[in-house]
Scaffold this motif. Structure first.
Motif, PDB file in Angstrom:
ATOM      1  N   LYS A   1     123.296 -13.733  55.585  1.00 17.37           N
ATOM      2  CA  LYS A   1     122.770 -13.652  54.224  1.00 17.37           C
ATOM      3  C   LYS A   1     123.732 -14.338  53.256  1.00 17.37           C
ATOM      4  CE  LYS A   1     124.235  -8.872  54.732  1.00 17.37           C
ATOM      5  NZ  LYS A   1     124.555  -9.085  56.162  1.00 17.37           N
TER       6      LYS A   1
ATOM      7  N   SER B   1     127.076 -20.574  49.718  1.00 15.85           N
ATOM      8  CA  SER B   1     125.860 -20.870  50.472  1.00 15.85           C
ATOM      9  C   SER B   1     125.911 -22.294  50.993  1.00 15.85           C
ATOM     10  CB  SER B   1     124.628 -20.686  49.573  1.00 15.85           C
ATOM     11  OG  SER B   1     123.454 -20.901  50.317  1.00 15.85           O
TER      12      SER B   1
ATOM     13  N   VAL C   1     114.749 -19.901  55.949  1.00 18.62           N
ATOM     14  CA  VAL C   1     115.317 -19.395  54.697  1.00 18.62           C
ATOM     15  C   VAL C   1     114.211 -18.652  53.952  1.00 18.62           C
ATOM     16  CG1 VAL C   1     116.648 -19.964  52.639  1.00 18.62           C
ATOM     17  CG2 VAL C   1     116.825 -21.422  54.662  1.00 18.62           C
ATOM     18  N   PRO C   2     113.993 -17.387  54.283  1.00 13.64           N
ATOM     19  CA  PRO C   2     112.909 -16.649  53.620  1.00 13.64           C
ATOM     20  C   PRO C   2     113.230 -16.413  52.145  1.00 13.64           C
ATOM     21  CG  PRO C   2     114.216 -15.187  54.993  1.00 13.64           C
ATOM     22  CD  PRO C   2     114.705 -16.558  55.271  1.00 13.64           C
ATOM     23  N   ARG C   3     112.222 -16.665  51.301  1.00  6.60           N
ATOM     24  CA  ARG C   3     112.441 -16.511  49.859  1.00  6.60           C
ATOM     25  C   ARG C   3     111.992 -15.150  49.342  1.00  6.60           C
ATOM     26  NH1 ARG C   3     116.196 -19.563  49.321  1.00  6.60           N
ATOM     27  NH2 ARG C   3     116.024 -19.191  47.091  1.00  6.60           N
ATOM     28  N   ASN C   4     111.192 -14.459  50.154  1.00 10.31           N
ATOM     29  CA  ASN C   4     110.800 -13.109  49.749  1.00 10.31           C
ATOM     30  C   ASN C   4     110.503 -12.305  51.005  1.00 10.31           C
ATOM     31  OD1 ASN C   4     108.026 -13.596  50.550  1.00 10.31           O
ATOM     32  ND2 ASN C   4     107.843 -14.784  48.653  1.00 10.31           N
TER      33      ASN C   4
END
Length: 609
Positions: free
Chosen positions: A576, A588, A604-607
């Motif tokens: 993360k 990052s 890269v999940p945004r939500n």
């Protein structure tokens, strides 16, 4: 204390000793013959196992079906002794033959002496490995194969101690009895990967047997400039068990065949049955041809050292011992040596012909097209290509492309045929050299069906941590092969509590805390994944992943490609980005990962959906 063994009694049949000697002699001849093959341009680089033959014969005697190897480019004798490779495959890989029947380890994609067995079938599914000897694919980055070795041994511990795996271990393990064999040169023990792996193995108490080949040098640098006390076993004495678990250490001279056989028989038996790690420090080895084809060791070794390497050559010493023991006479040995030298040379010739034959056929096809073109320049190109002693696909495609450029602005059946040849040849070469970067099997991540999120008026509102926690809970309940390792993931349930309570529910073999050692956290996952398990490697924060970047890039990302689809390691790496507030392990470096990890899917999940 470390166990030092020498001049031991030997319980090996005379015919077995003779067969061992002949294999060692054949391996040495292959090394000697391989060097000029490189120097005359038939191969690009050569690095061989000369000087290490006798110790590897002894190690091979303790290696059983179901065991695993994670080693490096000096291990040809061991690979032949365990029948995971042979002399013809040795030369086929040296030449870069793309035919998997000729070079099943890599299909010409790895440099010489980079070994692998094929434990993934043509459909991309795992083959049973409990009845075969197994070798994970070598890498060239120094000590880069060490973290994976830890994972191979850790899988045995899980299969033995986790009752939830009883139903899924068929074909992968027999109650965790498999030993993971590792090899490394003494100079490479200075690398961090070595120390991380050794420390983690001592903590985890896994069946790992690591052999250090000590020939006194790391290219031109003597051991006195590499290792404290000039002895890795002396440095590691603190690892030897007292009233606490540790690592057994054996010290054996690399030219002493009886002592080597005894040490490996006794030591590996203890590793296998007591699930304890061991290190075998094999001393007084030699390197008759130097490090590689890049240079000559006469430039940096003293006359005294060169004289030692002649007198203590392991094959010479074994030969003398065979004669002194009455196992065979000098004339018998000379006859066998002559026959084995001839056999190695014949294998080289067969490998070279097998490598060149299809390429010559491709050359002949394009030459026949070019000869039908009535221009002097194209005729010259055809003649040069046709007369080349060594034919390469690079020369074929460059010659065809050059000829096509000279024909620009013209139209003819020959030009059309040449265009078709070039297009077809580029497609074929794409398959030969570029396939399997990513999985194309039914298990490819891209073939997982999308499950859309469905909401209703009754859908609860929870924080994202709960969504992740429930996801992991559902997956751990679904698949007993799934486990997670990482810093603070067990008792605490992760620093962000996304595994909270799951260790109590599923056990500490499913959710396991580790030390701060990102490289071997990933290596532990890679090795276990190769053996049929489904690890999640948890790297606490994204910046910490840089400690594991070399391993992810040079080993995991290229594994499926460099074995031409013969191996895979289905690892999930989880991390993360934290708050992204600067350089204090909160950054990052995504651009680094995206560009360095071709062969790995980066999500890269945004939500939370």
């Amino acid at each position: 204390m470390a166990k030092t063994l020498r001049n031991s009694k030997l319980s090996v049949a005379a015919e077995t000793v003779v067969a061992d000697y002949r294999l060692a002699y054949s391996s040495r001849r292959a090394s000697i013959i391989g060097r000029p093959e490189v120097l005359r341009g038939n191969a690009t680089f050569g690095i061989f196992g000369d000087g290490k033959e006798v110790a590897q014969l002894a190690m091979a005697k303790a290696f059983r079906p179901g065991d695993w190897r994670s080693g490096y480019y000096r291990d040809q004798t061991f690979m032949w002794a365990t029948r995971m490779s042979n002399v013809r495959e040795f030369f086929s890989q040296l030449y870069g033959n793309t035919d998997l029947h000729a070079d099943p380890a890599s299909g010409g994609r790895q440099m010489g002496n980079h070994f692998a067995t094929r434990f993934v079938d043509d459909r991309g599914a795992f083959k049973p490995t409990v009845e075969t000897p197994n070798s994970t694919a070598d890498v060239s980055n120094v000590a880069g194969w060490m973290p994976r070795l830890l994972g191979l041994a850790y899988a045995s511990k899980l299969y033995r101690n986790n009752p939830q795996l009883k139903a899924v271990q068929k074909g992968f393990s027999v109650s965790g009895n498999e030993v993971a064999f590792g090899t490394i040169g003494d100079a490479a023990t200075s690398e961090g990967h070595f120390w991380e792996t050794l420390n983690a193995a001592g903590v985890l108490q896994v069946p790992m047997a690591l052999s250090v080949w000590d020939d006194g040098y790391g290219i031109s640098v003597p051991i006195s400039a590499e290792t404290t006390k000039s002895s890795i076993s002396d440095v590691l004495r603190g690892f030897i068990p007292d009233n606490r678990p540790g690592i057994d250490i054996y010290v054996v001279q690399g030219w002493d065949y009886p002592a080597l056989v005894e040490a490996y028989q006794q030591g590996i038996e203890r590793v296998r049955h007591e699930q304890k790690p061991a290190l075998f420090h094999i001393t007084e080895l030699t390197q008759p041809q130097g490090h590689s084809t890049s240079g000559s060791h006469e430039r940096y070794k003293s006359k005294e050292r060169l004289r030692f390497e002649v007198e203590f050559d392991c094959i010479t010493r074994m030969r003398d011992w065979i004669i002194e023991s009455g196992i065979a006479g000098d004339s018998q040995l000379e006859g066998w040596e002559a026959a084995d030298k001839e056999a190695v040379e014949a294998a080289r010739d067969l490998a070279w012909d097998a490598y060149q034959k299809p390429i010559r056929k491709e050359r002949d096809r394009v030459v026949s097209i070019l000869r039908r073109v009535d221009t002097p320049k194209v005729a010259e190109i055809a003649s040069t290509l046709n007369e080349a002693n060594k034919v390469t696909r690079s020369a074929i495609i460059s010659s065809a492309s050059f000829a096509l450029r000279t024909l620009r602005g013209t139209e003819s059946p020959e030009r059309t045929e040449l265009v078709q040849f070039i297009e077809e040849y580029r497609r074929d070469n794409g398959e030969r050299y570029n396939s399997h970067v990513y999985s194309t099997s039914a298990e490819s991540p891209l073939k997982v069906p999308v499950v859309p999120a469905v909401y209703s008026e009754k859908s609860p509102t929870v924080d994202g941590r709960q969504v992740l926690l429930r996801n992991f809970d559902a997956n751990f309940a679904r698949d007993p092969r799934l486990f997670v390792i990482g810093e603070d993931v067990g008792r605490l349930g992760d620093v962000n509590l996304v595994f909270e309570g799951l260790q109590a529910k599923y056990g500490d073999l499913r959710l396991t805390d580790t030390g701060i050692r990102e490289s071997t956290i990933l290596g532990q996952a890679i090795g276990a994944a190769m053996r049929g398990l489904r690890p999640i490697c948890d790297i606490q924060y994204l910046d910490y992943f840089l400690y594991a970047l070399e391993l992810a890039s040079d080993d995991l990302a290229s594994l499926h490609w460099r074995t031409a689809g013969g191996q895979k390691a289905p690892v999930v790496m989880r991390t993360k980005g934290h708050r992204l507030v600067g350089i204090w392990h909160a950054g990052s470096p995504m651009a680094v990962l995206i560009n360095a990890l071709q062969g790995i899917y980066i999500a890269v999940p945004r939500n939370m959906t």
